[in-house]
Design an enzyme around this catalytic site. Structure first.
Site, mmCIF file in Angstrom:
data_model
loop_
_atom_site.group_PDB
_atom_site.id
_atom_site.type_symbol
_atom_site.label_atom_id
_atom_site.label_comp_id
_atom_site.label_asym_id
_atom_site.label_seq_id
_atom_site.Cartn_x
_atom_site.Cartn_y
_atom_site.Cartn_z
ATOM 1 N N GLY A 51 40.896 44.639 43.193
ATOM 2 C CA GLY A 51 40.992 44.613 41.743
ATOM 3 C C GLY A 51 39.722 44.093 41.120
ATOM 4 N N ARG A 52 39.534 44.396 39.837
ATOM 5 C CA ARG A 52 38.338 43.944 39.132
ATOM 6 C C ARG A 52 38.663 43.741 37.662
ATOM 7 N NH1 ARG A 52 32.783 43.829 39.112
ATOM 8 N NH2 ARG A 52 32.702 44.367 41.332
ATOM 9 N N ALA A 56 36.072 38.613 37.029
ATOM 10 C CA ALA A 56 36.520 38.358 38.398
ATOM 11 C C ALA A 56 36.613 39.658 39.180
ATOM 12 C CB ALA A 56 37.869 37.645 38.398
ATOM 13 N N VAL A 57 36.521 39.526 40.486
ATOM 14 C CA VAL A 57 36.737 40.647 41.389
ATOM 15 C C VAL A 57 37.533 40.134 42.585
ATOM 16 C CG1 VAL A 57 34.543 40.275 42.590
ATOM 17 C CG2 VAL A 57 35.637 42.512 42.698
ATOM 18 N N LYS A 73 39.535 35.971 45.592
ATOM 19 C CA LYS A 73 39.345 36.193 44.157
ATOM 20 C C LYS A 73 38.083 35.459 43.716
ATOM 21 C CE LYS A 73 41.855 35.738 39.750
ATOM 22 N NZ LYS A 73 43.158 35.376 39.149
ATOM 23 N N ASP A 169 51.524 36.613 30.895
ATOM 24 C CA ASP A 169 50.937 37.932 31.175
ATOM 25 C C ASP A 169 51.733 38.649 32.267
ATOM 26 O OD1 ASP A 169 49.143 39.946 30.559
ATOM 27 O OD2 ASP A 169 47.641 39.274 32.010
#
Length: 397
Positions: A51-52, A56-57, A73, A169
């Site tokens: 994920g990106r 953050a990645v 992360k 979220d």
């Protein structure tokens, strides 16, 4: 209390995650922050990122000593010219607080460099539940799947709420699966927007992902545990139908749909969904926060406590038999008011579901009746960035 470690200070343990600072952030952790090179202990797996986001990645990694798989992360400490280290500390503290809960992603260890912090997290091999939400009907969740997964989500959220943590979220991208086939268990991830909310304090912030934000966020009213429960209502709707209930052609239209409660429970959207599931959603998608069901109340709802659900295939078969009986002029048993389907909102007919993100995930579920109405309004399932852009949100974990 031991002060928080800075890079190069040795990596000894910090304090327990009990202190709450301004803005609902936890300020103390007990995890030892390691300052030696991350690559000394882990090797990054080749292939695409997990994920990106803007800050953050997430990459899959292998612990060299044990050969175990983890998710790393990498989080930038400076964002838009501001030092956001304390926001990362808060996320670590929340993960520590929930370390014994089976439905929250587990934190393994933490590294820090001059520019970023690296959270080594449990690896959830099944990926996001969003993949099933947008799949064709034969590959998507069935109602029994959603029952089981939603029970786990609620148990995790109930745990967080009893510890004064509101996630803020909750969406398909932030619910992972331990395995895809067979379907595994859930893991709640990404606490970058989470806050500590106590009854004696008021917290007002504009934050969240547009399709999932509660009305009180838009009206700048106090945030509470009920804010999460709204998101769970939207999440349940999406998991059962593949449709995002409030999505408009732009953010403004989406927000208007939320504030005016413009959503449909029509036969078309819920043709294979039980009345009990619809009632469950209706207990959550309520405009006034105080009228929404709590996580504890949801866990006691008949939809999650009944032993079984009628097989959707059987329900469709029965519907076809009733239709054939009508065509032949045969009598059809009258359905009691207690089991009637919600009325159709004729003004909105869902034509299609399209994924819009930084990359295409493929064609989503389509309505069986999409060709019957030329003026149908499309509902698009977008993977939006959270409203509070200073805190990372559009990435896994």
């Amino acid at each position: 209390m031991i002060p928080l470690e800075k890079p190069g200070s040795g990596g000894s343990p910090s304090a327990a995650a009990s202190g709450s600072g301004p803005g609902g952030l936890l300020t103390e952790i007990r995890t030892a922050i390691r300052t030696e090179p991350f690559q000394d202990c882990y090797s990054l797996s080749p292939g695409r990122e997990l994920g990106r986001g803007k800050f953050a990645v997430v990459r899959k990694c292998i612990q060299k000593d044990s050969g175990k798989e983890f998710a790393a992360k990498f989080m930038r400490k400076r964002r838009k010219g501001q030092d956001c280290r304390m926001e990362i500390i808060h996320e670590i503290a929340v993960l520590e607080l929930a370390q014994d809960n089976p439905w929250v992603i587990n934190l393994h260890e933490v590294y820090e460099t001059s520019s970023e912090m690296i959270l080594v997290l449990e690896y959830a091999a099944g990926g996001e539940i969003s993949d099933q939400c947008v799949a064709d009907r034969d590959e998507a969740f069935n109602e029994k799947d959603v029952q089981r997964l939603m029970r786990q989500i609620l148990e995790g959220v109930h745990f967080l709420h009893t510890h004064d943590v509101v996630h803020l979220d909750l969406k398909p991208q932030n619910i992972l699966l331990t395995s895809e086939s067979p379907l595994g268990d859930i893991k709640i991830v990404d606490f970058g927007l989470s806050r500590i909310v106590k009854n004696s304090e008021e917290l007002r912030e504009i934050m969240g992902t547009p399709e999932y934000v509660a009305p009180e966020i838009l009206s700048y009213d106090p945030i509470s545990m009920a804010t999460d429960m709204w998101s769970i209502g939207v999440l349940t709707y999406v998991m059962l139908t593949g449709i995002s209930p409030f999505l408009g052609d732009n953010k403004q239209e989406t927000f208007l749909n939320i504030s005016q409660m413009n959503l449909s429970y029509s036969e078309e959207e819920f043709d294979t969904v039980s009345e009990s599931a619809v009632d469950f959603i209706k207990k959550l998608l309520v405009k006034k926060p105080e009228d929404r069901a709590t996580a504890e109340e949801c866990l006691k709802h008949p939809w999650l406590t009944q032993s079984s659900i009628q097989d959707p295939v059987l329900r469709v078969k029965e519907a076809l038999e009733e239709a054939n009986a009508l065509q032949k002029g045969d009598s059809v048993p009258e359905i009691s008011s207690a089991t009637e389907k919600p009325g159709t909102e004729e003004s909105i007919v869902t034509e299609e579901l399209i994924v819009v993100t930084s990359y295409t995930l493929g064609q989503c579920r389509q309505s069986e009746k999409e060709k019957m109405e030329q003026k149908a309004i499309s509902k698009r399932f977008k993977f939006e960035e959270p409203l509070l852009q200073e805190i990372p949100g559009e990435f896994i974990y």
